[in-house]
Design a protein around this motif. Structure first.
Motif, PDB file in Angstrom:
ATOM      1  N   LEU A 170       0.833  -1.202   0.000  1.00  0.00           N
ATOM      2  CA  LEU A 170       0.000   0.000   0.000  1.00  0.00           C
ATOM      3  C   LEU A 170       0.868   1.251   0.000  1.00  0.00           C
ATOM      4  O   LEU A 170       0.581   2.210  -0.725  1.00  0.00           O
ATOM      5  CB  LEU A 170      -0.936   0.002   1.215  1.00  0.00           C
ATOM      6  CG  LEU A 170      -1.860   1.205   1.375  1.00  0.00           C
ATOM      7  CD1 LEU A 170      -2.813   1.309   0.199  1.00  0.00           C
ATOM      8  CD2 LEU A 170      -2.630   1.107   2.686  1.00  0.00           C
ATOM      9  N   ALA A 171       1.946   1.252   0.783  1.00  0.00           N
ATOM     10  CA  ALA A 171       2.839   2.406   0.840  1.00  0.00           C
ATOM     11  C   ALA A 171       3.553   2.623  -0.498  1.00  0.00           C
ATOM     12  O   ALA A 171       3.846   3.773  -0.867  1.00  0.00           O
ATOM     13  CB  ALA A 171       3.873   2.223   1.947  1.00  0.00           C
ATOM     14  N   ARG A 172       3.812   1.580  -1.252  1.00  0.00           N
ATOM     15  CA  ARG A 172       4.503   1.687  -2.548  1.00  0.00           C
ATOM     16  C   ARG A 172       3.569   2.051  -3.691  1.00  0.00           C
ATOM     17  O   ARG A 172       4.026   2.414  -4.764  1.00  0.00           O
ATOM     18  CB  ARG A 172       5.185   0.363  -2.877  1.00  0.00           C
ATOM     19  CG  ARG A 172       6.353   0.061  -1.997  1.00  0.00           C
ATOM     20  CD  ARG A 172       6.990  -1.237  -2.403  1.00  0.00           C
ATOM     21  NE  ARG A 172       8.096  -1.563  -1.509  1.00  0.00           N
ATOM     22  CZ  ARG A 172       8.670  -2.726  -1.449  1.00  0.00           C
ATOM     23  NH1 ARG A 172       8.275  -3.707  -2.242  1.00  0.00           N
ATOM     24  NH2 ARG A 172       9.654  -2.936  -0.602  1.00  0.00           N
ATOM     25  N   THR A 173       2.271   1.932  -3.483  1.00  0.00           N
ATOM     26  CA  THR A 173       1.304   2.191  -4.541  1.00  0.00           C
ATOM     27  C   THR A 173       1.045   3.686  -4.643  1.00  0.00           C
ATOM     28  O   THR A 173       0.894   4.375  -3.631  1.00  0.00           O
ATOM     29  CB  THR A 173      -0.025   1.454  -4.255  1.00  0.00           C
ATOM     30  OG1 THR A 173       0.270   0.080  -4.028  1.00  0.00           O
ATOM     31  CG2 THR A 173      -0.976   1.583  -5.404  1.00  0.00           C
ATOM     32  N   GLU A 174       0.978   4.192  -5.858  1.00  0.00           N
ATOM     33  CA  GLU A 174       0.735   5.616  -6.079  1.00  0.00           C
ATOM     34  C   GLU A 174      -0.702   5.978  -5.747  1.00  0.00           C
ATOM     35  O   GLU A 174      -1.612   5.163  -5.874  1.00  0.00           O
ATOM     36  CB  GLU A 174       1.005   5.958  -7.553  1.00  0.00           C
ATOM     37  CG  GLU A 174       2.436   5.784  -7.962  1.00  0.00           C
ATOM     38  CD  GLU A 174       2.639   6.132  -9.421  1.00  0.00           C
ATOM     39  OE1 GLU A 174       1.796   6.852  -9.992  1.00  0.00           O
ATOM     40  OE2 GLU A 174       3.638   5.691  -9.977  1.00  0.00           O
ATOM     41  N   HIS A 175      -0.878   7.240  -5.341  1.00  0.00           N
ATOM     42  CA  HIS A 175      -2.234   7.745  -5.076  1.00  0.00           C
ATOM     43  C   HIS A 175      -2.992   7.846  -6.390  1.00  0.00           C
ATOM     44  O   HIS A 175      -2.422   8.106  -7.442  1.00  0.00           O
ATOM     45  CB  HIS A 175      -2.175   9.115  -4.408  1.00  0.00           C
ATOM     46  CG  HIS A 175      -1.698   9.051  -2.999  1.00  0.00           C
ATOM     47  ND1 HIS A 175      -2.510   8.699  -1.962  1.00  0.00           N
ATOM     48  CD2 HIS A 175      -0.475   9.287  -2.451  1.00  0.00           C
ATOM     49  CE1 HIS A 175      -1.831   8.727  -0.837  1.00  0.00           C
ATOM     50  NE2 HIS A 175      -0.589   9.078  -1.104  1.00  0.00           N
ATOM     51  N   GLY A 176      -4.301   7.662  -6.303  1.00  0.00           N
ATOM     52  CA  GLY A 176      -5.119   7.747  -7.516  1.00  0.00           C
ATOM     53  C   GLY A 176      -4.885   6.531  -8.389  1.00  0.00           C
ATOM     54  O   GLY A 176      -5.079   5.407  -7.969  1.00  0.00           O
ATOM     55  N   GLY A 177      -4.456   6.779  -9.600  1.00  0.00           N
ATOM     56  CA  GLY A 177      -4.163   5.668 -10.497  1.00  0.00           C
ATOM     57  C   GLY A 177      -5.391   5.219 -11.253  1.00  0.00           C
ATOM     58  O   GLY A 177      -6.504   5.683 -11.042  1.00  0.00           O
ATOM     59  N   GLU A 178      -5.144   4.301 -12.159  1.00  0.00           N
ATOM     60  CA  GLU A 178      -6.244   3.796 -12.980  1.00  0.00           C
ATOM     61  C   GLU A 178      -6.966   2.648 -12.297  1.00  0.00           C
ATOM     62  O   GLU A 178      -6.435   1.991 -11.414  1.00  0.00           O
ATOM     63  CB  GLU A 178      -5.716   3.344 -14.333  1.00  0.00           C
ATOM     64  CG  GLU A 178      -4.775   2.148 -14.241  1.00  0.00           C
ATOM     65  CD  GLU A 178      -4.229   1.741 -15.583  1.00  0.00           C
ATOM     66  OE1 GLU A 178      -4.619   0.659 -16.064  1.00  0.00           O
ATOM     67  OE2 GLU A 178      -3.419   2.517 -16.126  1.00  0.00           O
ATOM     68  N   VAL A 179      -8.172   2.421 -12.736  1.00  0.00           N
ATOM     69  CA  VAL A 179      -8.976   1.333 -12.200  1.00  0.00           C
ATOM     70  C   VAL A 179      -8.457   0.031 -12.806  1.00  0.00           C
ATOM     71  O   VAL A 179      -8.390  -0.115 -14.019  1.00  0.00           O
ATOM     72  CB  VAL A 179     -10.470   1.558 -12.525  1.00  0.00           C
ATOM     73  CG1 VAL A 179     -11.293   0.360 -12.106  1.00  0.00           C
ATOM     74  CG2 VAL A 179     -10.966   2.819 -11.847  1.00  0.00           C
ATOM     75  N   LYS A 180      -8.075  -0.902 -11.960  1.00  0.00           N
ATOM     76  CA  LYS A 180      -7.502  -2.161 -12.425  1.00  0.00           C
ATOM     77  C   LYS A 180      -8.548  -3.251 -12.627  1.00  0.00           C
ATOM     78  O   LYS A 180      -8.343  -4.168 -13.389  1.00  0.00           O
ATOM     79  CB  LYS A 180      -6.449  -2.668 -11.419  1.00  0.00           C
ATOM     80  CG  LYS A 180      -5.226  -1.799 -11.315  1.00  0.00           C
ATOM     81  CD  LYS A 180      -4.363  -1.967 -12.525  1.00  0.00           C
ATOM     82  CE  LYS A 180      -3.067  -1.200 -12.317  1.00  0.00           C
ATOM     83  NZ  LYS A 180      -2.179  -1.339 -13.423  1.00  0.00           N
TER      84      LYS A 180
END
Length: 174
Positions: A126-136
């Motif tokens: 979770l800490a490594r994941t960017e804010h926002g982003g595309e829907v996967k």
């Protein structure tokens, strides 16, 4: 007055108080505060969270069926936690929890360790994941990758709380 006479007098006083309560309610066989009713209420109060945990794990298992990321690990995680919560319910309702205490404690301890392990892994992800982003479109079609990781942290935390609660129920002896 001897010790035995004092006990008899004390018992007669206690019995008189219970009969007086029973007579006021019209139920002489089972007064409102009888140990059986107290134990039943206590058991219901203590087992309500186990019912909630087992329901949530079954729902989580069914949602996880549609995930493509680490689906087998999460399916096993939710399934084993559901089995633990349901077994605590079954053993407790059948008054067999003390007889199966080692089994429940061993399973709960293993799942507690696994839950803490999953909390650490998913928190780092979770800490490594960017804010926002595309829907996967993982197990929740409208969630971003960050939201998916947040749900995984929540599921891991729920597993930790559930396993600790199962250990508590064995300790309390519900």
């Amino acid at each position: 007055m001897t010790l035995e006479e004092e006990r008899d007098t004390a018992n007669a006083t206690d019995t008189f108080g219970d009969e007086e309560k029973a007579a006021s309610t019209g139920n002489e066989d089972n007064p409102p505060s009888s140990p059986t009713q107290k134990n039943r209420r206590r058991k219901i109060i203590f087992l309500a969270p186990a019912v909630i945990f087992s329901s949530l794990f079954v729902i989580s298992f069914s949602v996880e069926l549609y995930d493509s990321n680490y689906a087998a690990a999460w399916l096993a995680f939710y399934a084993l936690h559901a089995v633990l919560a349901i077994s605590v319910l079954i053993f407790s309702c059948a008054n067999r929890l003390p007889a199966h205490a080692r089994l429940v404690l061993g399973g709960a301890a293993a799942l507690l360790v696994w839950s803490i392990h999953m909390i650490v892994i998913t928190s780092v992800d979770l800490a490594r994941t960017e804010h926002g982003g595309e829907v996967k479109g993982g197990d929740i079609n409208s969630a971003t990758e960050r939201e998916e990781k947040a749900f995984e942290v929540g599921g891991s935390t729920l597993g930790m709380v559930s396993a600790a609660y199962a250990m508590f129920l064995v300790k309390v002896g519900v």
